[in-house]
Design a protein around this motif. Structure first.
Motif, PDB file in Angstrom:
ATOM      1  N   GLN A 193      -3.122  -4.991   4.635  1.00 49.32           N
ATOM      2  CA  GLN A 193      -2.978  -6.346   4.122  1.00 49.32           C
ATOM      3  C   GLN A 193      -2.556  -6.346   2.656  1.00 49.32           C
ATOM      4  OE1 GLN A 193      -3.195  -9.079   6.089  1.00 49.32           O
ATOM      5  NE2 GLN A 193      -2.441 -10.248   4.346  1.00 49.32           N
ATOM      6  N   GLN A 194      -3.147  -5.462   1.850  1.00 50.06           N
ATOM      7  CA  GLN A 194      -2.719  -5.366   0.461  1.00 50.06           C
ATOM      8  C   GLN A 194      -1.299  -4.839   0.367  1.00 50.06           C
ATOM      9  OE1 GLN A 194      -4.622  -2.564  -2.220  1.00 50.06           O
ATOM     10  NE2 GLN A 194      -4.153  -3.824  -4.004  1.00 50.06           N
ATOM     11  N   ALA A 195      -0.923  -3.942   1.260  1.00 49.54           N
ATOM     12  CA  ALA A 195       0.445  -3.422   1.261  1.00 49.54           C
ATOM     13  C   ALA A 195       1.450  -4.546   1.461  1.00 49.54           C
ATOM     14  CB  ALA A 195       0.601  -2.364   2.353  1.00 49.54           C
ATOM     15  N   LEU A 218      -0.604 -12.469  11.895  1.00 42.36           N
ATOM     16  CA  LEU A 218      -0.943 -13.590  11.031  1.00 42.36           C
ATOM     17  C   LEU A 218      -1.105 -13.168   9.574  1.00 42.36           C
ATOM     18  CD1 LEU A 218      -3.560 -15.853  12.869  1.00 42.36           C
ATOM     19  CD2 LEU A 218      -1.278 -16.463  12.088  1.00 42.36           C
ATOM     20  N   GLY A 219      -1.686 -12.008   9.332  1.00 39.23           N
ATOM     21  CA  GLY A 219      -1.904 -11.558   7.966  1.00 39.23           C
ATOM     22  C   GLY A 219      -0.612 -11.381   7.195  1.00 39.23           C
ATOM     23  N   ALA A 220       0.422 -10.907   7.873  1.00 32.68           N
ATOM     24  CA  ALA A 220       1.721 -10.751   7.209  1.00 32.68           C
ATOM     25  C   ALA A 220       2.319 -12.109   6.885  1.00 32.68           C
ATOM     26  CB  ALA A 220       2.669  -9.949   8.102  1.00 32.68           C
ATOM     27  N   ARG A 221       2.287 -13.018   7.858  1.00 34.02           N
ATOM     28  CA  ARG A 221       2.806 -14.356   7.602  1.00 34.02           C
ATOM     29  C   ARG A 221       2.066 -15.018   6.454  1.00 34.02           C
ATOM     30  NH1 ARG A 221       2.799 -16.234  13.465  1.00 34.02           N
ATOM     31  NH2 ARG A 221       1.512 -17.936  12.675  1.00 34.02           N
ATOM     32  N   GLY A 310      17.773   3.285   1.311  1.00 31.45           N
ATOM     33  CA  GLY A 310      16.575   2.949   0.549  1.00 31.45           C
ATOM     34  C   GLY A 310      16.208   1.488   0.636  1.00 31.45           C
ATOM     35  N   ARG A 311      16.293   0.923   1.836  1.00 30.94           N
ATOM     36  CA  ARG A 311      15.962  -0.501   2.013  1.00 30.94           C
ATOM     37  C   ARG A 311      14.636  -0.707   2.737  1.00 30.94           C
ATOM     38  NH1 ARG A 311      19.398  -3.816   0.030  1.00 30.94           N
ATOM     39  NH2 ARG A 311      21.524  -3.081  -0.375  1.00 30.94           N
ATOM     40  N   VAL A 312      14.040   0.361   3.266  1.00 34.22           N
ATOM     41  CA  VAL A 312      12.817   0.223   4.059  1.00 34.22           C
ATOM     42  C   VAL A 312      11.601   0.563   3.204  1.00 34.22           C
ATOM     43  CG1 VAL A 312      11.530   1.049   6.059  1.00 34.22           C
ATOM     44  CG2 VAL A 312      14.014   0.760   6.206  1.00 34.22           C
ATOM     45  N   ILE A 313      10.641  -0.363   3.182  1.00 29.93           N
ATOM     46  CA  ILE A 313       9.314  -0.107   2.622  1.00 29.93           C
ATOM     47  C   ILE A 313       8.400   0.119   3.812  1.00 29.93           C
ATOM     48  CG2 ILE A 313       7.379  -1.083   1.343  1.00 29.93           C
ATOM     49  CD1 ILE A 313      10.832  -2.391   0.697  1.00 29.93           C
ATOM     50  N   TYR A 314       7.739   1.265   3.851  1.00 33.06           N
ATOM     51  CA  TYR A 314       6.962   1.685   5.017  1.00 33.06           C
ATOM     52  C   TYR A 314       5.472   1.550   4.714  1.00 33.06           C
ATOM     53  CZ  TYR A 314       5.271   4.877   8.697  1.00 33.06           C
ATOM     54  OH  TYR A 314       4.636   5.439   9.775  1.00 33.06           O
ATOM     55  N   ALA A 315       4.724   0.873   5.596  1.00 33.47           N
ATOM     56  CA  ALA A 315       3.297   0.638   5.376  1.00 33.47           C
ATOM     57  C   ALA A 315       2.490   1.178   6.543  1.00 33.47           C
ATOM     58  CB  ALA A 315       3.025  -0.857   5.210  1.00 33.47           C
ATOM     59  N   GLY A 325     -14.330  -0.343   7.569  1.00 26.84           N
ATOM     60  CA  GLY A 325     -14.830  -0.446   6.201  1.00 26.84           C
ATOM     61  C   GLY A 325     -14.086   0.438   5.220  1.00 26.84           C
ATOM     62  N   LEU A 326     -13.314   1.386   5.693  1.00 23.31           N
ATOM     63  CA  LEU A 326     -12.509   2.228   4.821  1.00 23.31           C
ATOM     64  C   LEU A 326     -11.234   1.464   4.481  1.00 23.31           C
ATOM     65  CD1 LEU A 326     -12.128   5.051   3.498  1.00 23.31           C
ATOM     66  CD2 LEU A 326     -10.865   5.705   5.553  1.00 23.31           C
ATOM     67  N   ARG A 327     -11.256   0.741   3.393  1.00 28.00           N
ATOM     68  CA  ARG A 327     -10.104  -0.091   3.045  1.00 28.00           C
ATOM     69  C   ARG A 327      -9.065   0.755   2.317  1.00 28.00           C
ATOM     70  NH1 ARG A 327      -9.859  -2.746   6.607  1.00 28.00           N
ATOM     71  NH2 ARG A 327      -8.201  -3.877   5.565  1.00 28.00           N
ATOM     72  N   LEU A 328      -8.424   1.631   3.070  1.00 29.28           N
ATOM     73  CA  LEU A 328      -7.377   2.488   2.521  1.00 29.28           C
ATOM     74  C   LEU A 328      -6.147   2.432   3.420  1.00 29.28           C
ATOM     75  CD1 LEU A 328      -9.248   5.721   1.320  1.00 29.28           C
ATOM     76  CD2 LEU A 328      -8.387   3.836  -0.078  1.00 29.28           C
ATOM     77  N   GLY A 329      -5.005   2.289   2.800  1.00 27.40           N
ATOM     78  CA  GLY A 329      -3.724   2.338   3.483  1.00 27.40           C
ATOM     79  C   GLY A 329      -2.706   2.920   2.527  1.00 27.40           C
ATOM     80  N   TYR A 330      -1.444   2.820   2.889  1.00 29.14           N
ATOM     81  CA  TYR A 330      -0.420   3.422   2.045  1.00 29.14           C
ATOM     82  C   TYR A 330       0.892   2.670   2.187  1.00 29.14           C
ATOM     83  CZ  TYR A 330       0.201   5.624   6.606  1.00 29.14           C
ATOM     84  OH  TYR A 330       0.338   5.842   7.951  1.00 29.14           O
TER      85      TYR A 330
END
Length: 477
Positions: A193-195, A218-221, A310-315, A325-330
């Protein structure tokens, strides 16, 4: 001989019940002072008298009064006693002013749904996105944490992320998803979600057109709308998102396993999307939220690995693989965007917690992450089979569910004319959580349906959930 000030009678104090005694007395006295029940200059009873009246210890009274003395509500006079401060504004003279209204963006954020409604407390079947918490190696994780605590407990994080974790993620993505990146292109964030929110804030101006899958996450929208983007719903067919005409700043896609329909974007559509973005000068946000779980055949490589411009941002996220509970992503960002995204991370909170990052780096480096994915992939395949078998037995004629080759949820199709939101509400009343497809769509769908997660629930729980869902749907019909 000087005349002594007369002690006042204290009003009845409204003492909150959920605080320690001294804090309750402190809050009661402060409230009486601010409301005018205790007038400026009034003398309080002695600490002994006040303790006797309230039935508390004298230490409790002294502790409460010391705090109010330090804050300026009370003043002490040597040899005379304790008084309400005389320079406090009288309540009647305070000018009440209206509460300022939200900004336009604040009002938009407040009105934007982030996720489909679900019950509070522990997840119930069939809430999607829930991993198998009963199979997580908690003792191993705790041991790794204890080893890292002394080293990292007092450290401030690098906004871009722990270097060891960034390197581990880059290696993992290259081997498992065909992502082409160096560790410096990997940014550690507080979940997917932060990404998405970070990408929206860095790349989108208010009014920019952004294509989103419909139905979709929904979170992305919500994050994109909160950034002021103009959302353009793009239908999803058997090959993935349908490309639209007109300019666009960004397109949000889940190509490996479209949420919620489960479609895998074809290679032809992936190449067409990259060409589409290049011709329009647009960026692509690829959300690879559950790509670790594929049960048959080999997955297509990530869209990012096919991107020459170089147009893609990958999450991606670890919460759905390990524990919520591990709020980690990349995020994996093109090199020209590294500085802007890193600065945005620094401004929004200085990065993710460093201790959890260090533990996860060790977990991945020692091979535990890969082993956990392999084990849970087998487990989730079995749990999907349990759900399908139970559905064939109990949901025949009520919900049409087909198997999926990947992911952590299935879609069940209701009969034409049924109200999937009403069906979801009836299911919730019977202790089952399902997501109505219509809640995830911007435009009317051709058929009502429900999203059913299965990965976090064992066979007995799935069987019981299917029976409850069948009873709810029988009522809906």
């Amino acid at each position: 001989m000087p005349k002594r000030a007369r002690e006042i009678d204290l009003p009845d104090l409204d003492l909150p019940a959920d605080l320690p005694l001294s804090r309750r007395l402190e809050e009661g006295l402060r409230s009486a002072i601010l409301s005018g029940q205790l007038q400026p200059g009034a003398r309080l009873p002695s600490s002994r008298a006040l303790a006797a009246r309230l039935g508390v210890s004298r230490t409790t009274v002294l502790t409460a009064c010391d705090r109010l003395l330090a804050e300026g509500y009370l003043v002490g006079r040597v040899g005379s006693g304790t008084y309400v401060a005389g320079d406090l504004p009288a309540p009647g003279r305070r000018q009440a002013r209206p509460v300022p209204a939200l900004s336009r963006r604040g009002a938009l954020i407040a009105a934007t749904p982030v996720s489909a409604p679900r019950s509070g407390g522990a997840p119930r079947p069939f809430a999607p996105g829930v991993p198998a918490l009963d199979r997580f190696p908690g003792e191993l994780w705790s041991a790794l944490g204890a080893a890292r605590l002394r080293e990292h407990g007092a450290a401030y994080p690098d906004p871009a992320g722990h270097p060891e974790l960034r390197a581990a993620v880059a290696t993992h993505l290259a081997m498992s998803r065909g992502v082409r990146c160096a560790p410096e292109q990997v940014l550690i964030v507080g979940g997917s979600q932060q990404a998405i929110d970070l990408t929206a804030r860095v790349l989108c101006d208010p009014g920019d057109r952004v294509l989103v899958e419909d139905p979709g996450y929904l979170g992305a929208r919500g994050a994109l709308a909160a950034a002021g983007a103009r959302l353009i719903p793009a239908p999803v067919d058997d090959e993935g998102i349908t490309l639209m005409e007109g300019p666009a700043r960004l397109v949000y896609v889940t190509p490996s396993h479209q949420y919620p329909l489960g479609v895998t974007m074809s290679l032809h559509r992936r190449l067409a999307l990259l060409d589409w973005a290049a011709r329009r000068g647009a960026f692509i946000l690829e959300d690879d939220y559950d790509s670790e779980y594929r049960y048959s055949g080999k997955p297509l490589a990530a869209l990012q690995g096919l991107d020459p411009d170089g147009r893609v941002i990958y999450a991606g996220t670890f919460s759905k693989v390990l524990f919520p509970g591990l709020r980690l992503g990349y995020l994996v960002v093109p090199r020209p965007l590294i500085q802007a995204f890193t600065q945005a991370l620094a401004l929004s909170g200085r990065g993710a917690p460093v201790l959890e990052q260090a533990i996860l780096a060790d977990f991945m480096a020692a091979g535990h992450f890969a082993r956990h994915v392999r084990r849970t992939r087998l487990l989730y395949g079995e749990r999907q089979a349990h759900l399908l078998a139970a559905a064939r037995h109990h949901l025949a004629g009520l919900l049409e569910i087909e198997p999926a080759s990947s992911g952590m949820h299935l879609v069940g199709w209701l009969r034409q004319g049924w109200d999937d939101r009403a069906a979801a509400a009836r299911a919730a009343a019977r202790g089952v959580d399902v997501v109505p497809l219509s809640a995830l769509a911007l435009r009317p769908l051709h058929r009502p349906g429900l999203v059913l997660g299965y990965t976090g629930y064992d066979a007995a729980c799935l069987e019981d959930g299917v029976k409850r869902l069948a009873a709810a749907l029988a009522e809906s019909g």
